[in-house]
Design a protein around this motif. Structure first.
Motif, PDB file in Angstrom:
ATOM      1  N   CYS A  10       0.828  -1.213   0.000  1.00 40.29           N
ATOM      2  CA  CYS A  10       0.000   0.000   0.000  1.00 40.29           C
ATOM      3  C   CYS A  10       0.855   1.253   0.000  1.00 40.29           C
ATOM      4  O   CYS A  10       0.589   2.202  -0.765  1.00 40.29           O
ATOM      5  N   TRP A  11       1.896   1.287   0.827  1.00 36.36           N
ATOM      6  CA  TRP A  11       2.747   2.471   0.898  1.00 36.36           C
ATOM      7  C   TRP A  11       3.575   2.643  -0.373  1.00 36.36           C
ATOM      8  O   TRP A  11       3.834   3.770  -0.806  1.00 36.36           O
ATOM      9  N   ILE A  12       3.991   1.529  -0.987  1.00 36.04           N
ATOM     10  CA  ILE A  12       4.743   1.627  -2.248  1.00 36.04           C
ATOM     11  C   ILE A  12       3.857   2.215  -3.346  1.00 36.04           C
ATOM     12  O   ILE A  12       4.277   3.110  -4.101  1.00 36.04           O
ATOM     13  N   VAL A  13       2.615   1.724  -3.437  1.00 36.23           N
ATOM     14  CA  VAL A  13       1.686   2.245  -4.438  1.00 36.23           C
ATOM     15  C   VAL A  13       1.415   3.730  -4.192  1.00 36.23           C
ATOM     16  O   VAL A  13       1.357   4.533  -5.137  1.00 36.23           O
ATOM     17  N   PHE A  14       1.262   4.104  -2.920  1.00 35.60           N
ATOM     18  CA  PHE A  14       1.001   5.505  -2.597  1.00 35.60           C
ATOM     19  C   PHE A  14       2.158   6.394  -3.025  1.00 35.60           C
ATOM     20  O   PHE A  14       1.955   7.471  -3.609  1.00 35.60           O
ATOM     21  N   LEU A  19       4.103  10.342  -7.373  1.00 33.73           N
ATOM     22  CA  LEU A  19       4.969  10.800  -8.449  1.00 33.73           C
ATOM     23  C   LEU A  19       4.267  10.787  -9.807  1.00 33.73           C
ATOM     24  O   LEU A  19       4.604  11.581 -10.688  1.00 33.73           O
ATOM     25  N   ALA A  20       3.308   9.868  -9.953  1.00 35.79           N
ATOM     26  CA  ALA A  20       2.732   9.655 -11.289  1.00 35.79           C
ATOM     27  C   ALA A  20       1.294  10.128 -11.416  1.00 35.79           C
ATOM     28  O   ALA A  20       0.680   9.900 -12.464  1.00 35.79           O
ATOM     29  N   PHE A  21       0.732  10.798 -10.391  1.00 34.04           N
ATOM     30  CA  PHE A  21      -0.683  11.145 -10.464  1.00 34.04           C
ATOM     31  C   PHE A  21      -0.980  12.124 -11.607  1.00 34.04           C
ATOM     32  O   PHE A  21      -2.007  12.012 -12.289  1.00 34.04           O
ATOM     33  N   LEU A  22      -0.080  13.076 -11.847  1.00 28.55           N
ATOM     34  CA  LEU A  22      -0.336  14.070 -12.889  1.00 28.55           C
ATOM     35  C   LEU A  22      -0.287  13.460 -14.299  1.00 28.55           C
ATOM     36  O   LEU A  22      -1.225  13.650 -15.092  1.00 28.55           O
ATOM     37  N   VAL A  50      -7.702   8.620 -10.427  1.00 28.25           N
ATOM     38  CA  VAL A  50      -6.429   8.940  -9.772  1.00 28.25           C
ATOM     39  C   VAL A  50      -6.596   8.983  -8.256  1.00 28.25           C
ATOM     40  O   VAL A  50      -5.740   8.495  -7.504  1.00 28.25           O
ATOM     41  N   GLY A  51      -7.712   9.550  -7.780  1.00 32.63           N
ATOM     42  CA  GLY A  51      -7.949   9.621  -6.343  1.00 32.63           C
ATOM     43  C   GLY A  51      -8.034   8.253  -5.706  1.00 32.63           C
ATOM     44  O   GLY A  51      -7.456   8.008  -4.632  1.00 32.63           O
ATOM     45  N   CYS A  52      -8.745   7.318  -6.372  1.00 32.93           N
ATOM     46  CA  CYS A  52      -8.868   5.957  -5.822  1.00 32.93           C
ATOM     47  C   CYS A  52      -7.525   5.240  -5.816  1.00 32.93           C
ATOM     48  O   CYS A  52      -7.169   4.577  -4.835  1.00 32.93           O
ATOM     49  N   LEU A  53      -6.777   5.366  -6.926  1.00 34.58           N
ATOM     50  CA  LEU A  53      -5.480   4.689  -7.000  1.00 34.58           C
ATOM     51  C   LEU A  53      -4.435   5.324  -6.095  1.00 34.58           C
ATOM     52  O   LEU A  53      -3.496   4.652  -5.648  1.00 34.58           O
ATOM     53  N   PHE A  58      -3.367   4.608   0.548  1.00 37.39           N
ATOM     54  CA  PHE A  58      -2.971   5.348   1.748  1.00 37.39           C
ATOM     55  C   PHE A  58      -3.952   5.082   2.893  1.00 37.39           C
ATOM     56  O   PHE A  58      -3.548   4.773   4.017  1.00 37.39           O
ATOM     57  N   VAL A  59      -5.260   5.178   2.579  1.00 45.81           N
ATOM     58  CA  VAL A  59      -6.280   4.958   3.612  1.00 45.81           C
ATOM     59  C   VAL A  59      -6.221   3.524   4.123  1.00 45.81           C
ATOM     60  O   VAL A  59      -6.284   3.276   5.334  1.00 45.81           O
TER      61      VAL A  59
END
Length: 238
Positions: A10-14, A19-22, A50-53, A58-59
C-alpha cells in the motif's frame, strides 16, 4: 500475504502515485476511447480514478497500521477460521504505532513467527505483527485465519473481552513474566534479582525494563491508570 506485506505494498503504491498522479490524470483525459466525452466528464473521471489509485492505498495502509496491527484484526476474529498457533519466535521491532501519544508512550510492534494449525489443513508458518508484548516463544495462542489468505493471521489476546486480556504463560526462565490481574489486565513482573552490591546495576536495569514494558501496556489500554500506578509502585518497592 501477511498484513505487514500488504501494508508495505500500500505504501509503495502511494509513493508511486504521488509521483505519477499528474501524468496518469492527463493520460485519462486525452485517452482516445473517452476523448469524445465532454471535458468536464473526463476531468471528473480522471480525478476519481487517480484519487482511488492514489489515496485508496494510503487509507487502507493507515487502517492496517493503526487498527489491525495496533489492536488486532477485529473483522478477522468475526469472519475468519479459528485455529491455534505455536509461537516459534517473538521479536520486538523498532516500529511504533503513534496515534496522538508521545513517542515514548506509543505502543511498539512485536513480530511473532507462528506455526498455524487449523482444522482440515496441514500446519504452516507465517508472521503476525501486533502491538502486544508478553507472548513468549513456545507458547500456544488462539488465532483467526483469513479464509481467502491463509498467511493473514490475527492473534487473539482477549480483544473486546469484558474480563480483560488473556496472555499465554511464559516458559520457565523466559525473562519478564506476564501476570494476570483479577480483571484480566496484564502487568509485568521482573525476574528475581540476586541480592548483593554486585547486582545493583542489574537490578536497576531490570526495573527500567519492567517499567518500559508496563508503560507500553498502559498506553495500549491494557492497564487502567490505577493498575498502572499500583504496578509502578510495586516495581519501585522491590
Amino acid at each position: 500475504m501477511t498484513v505487514g506485506k500488504i501494508s508495505a505494498v500500500c505504501w509503495i503504491v502511494f509513493v508511486l502515485m504521488s509521483l505519477a498522479f499528474l501524468p496518469l490524470g492527463i493520460g485519462i483525459v486525452i485517452l482516445p476511447p473517452i476523448h469524445v466525452l465532454p471535458i468536464v466528464v473526463r476531468v471528473v473521471l480522471a480525478v476519481l480514478v487517480v484519487g482511488c489509485l492514489w489515496w485508496g492505498p494510503f487509507v487502507y495502509g493507515m487502517y492496517l497500521t493503526t487498527t489491525v496491527i495496533k489492536n488486532g484484526d477485529q473483522r478477522l476474529f468475526k469472519r475468519g477460521t479459528s485455529g491455534t498457533a505455536v509461537v516459534l519466535s517473538a521479536k520486538e521491532t523498532n516500529m511504533v504505532v503513534q496515534s496522538g501519544e508521545f513517542d515514548w508512550q506509543a505502543p511498539r510492534v512485536y513480530r511473532y513467527r507462528l506455526r498455524v494449525s487449523v482444522p482440515g489443513k496441514d500446519p504452516y508458518e507465517t508472521n503476525c505483527s501486533i502491538c502486544f508484548a508478553g507472548i513468549r516463544e513456545g507458547s500456544t495462542v488462539d488465532v483467526a485465519v483469513s479464509p481467502r489468505n491463509r498467511m493473514r493471521v490475527a492473534i487473539r489476546v482477549g480483544q473486546g473481552r469484558k474480563d480483560g486480556v488473556c496472555v499465554p504463560g511464559p516458559r520457565p526462565g523466559g525473562g519478564a513474566e506476564a501476570r494476570i490481574f483479577p480483571n484480566g489486565a496484564v502487568g509485568i513482573t521482573p525476574d528475581p534479582i540476586p541480592a548483593g552490591p554486585g547486582h545493583l546495576l542489574s537490578a536497576a536495569a531490570e526495573r527500567i525494563d519492567a517499567l518500559i514494558k508496563l508503560s507500553r501496556l498502559h498506553s495500549q489500554g491494557v492497564l487502567t491508570d490505577a493498575e498502572f500506578a499500583a504496578e509502578k509502585a510495586r516495581i519501585f518497592s522491590q
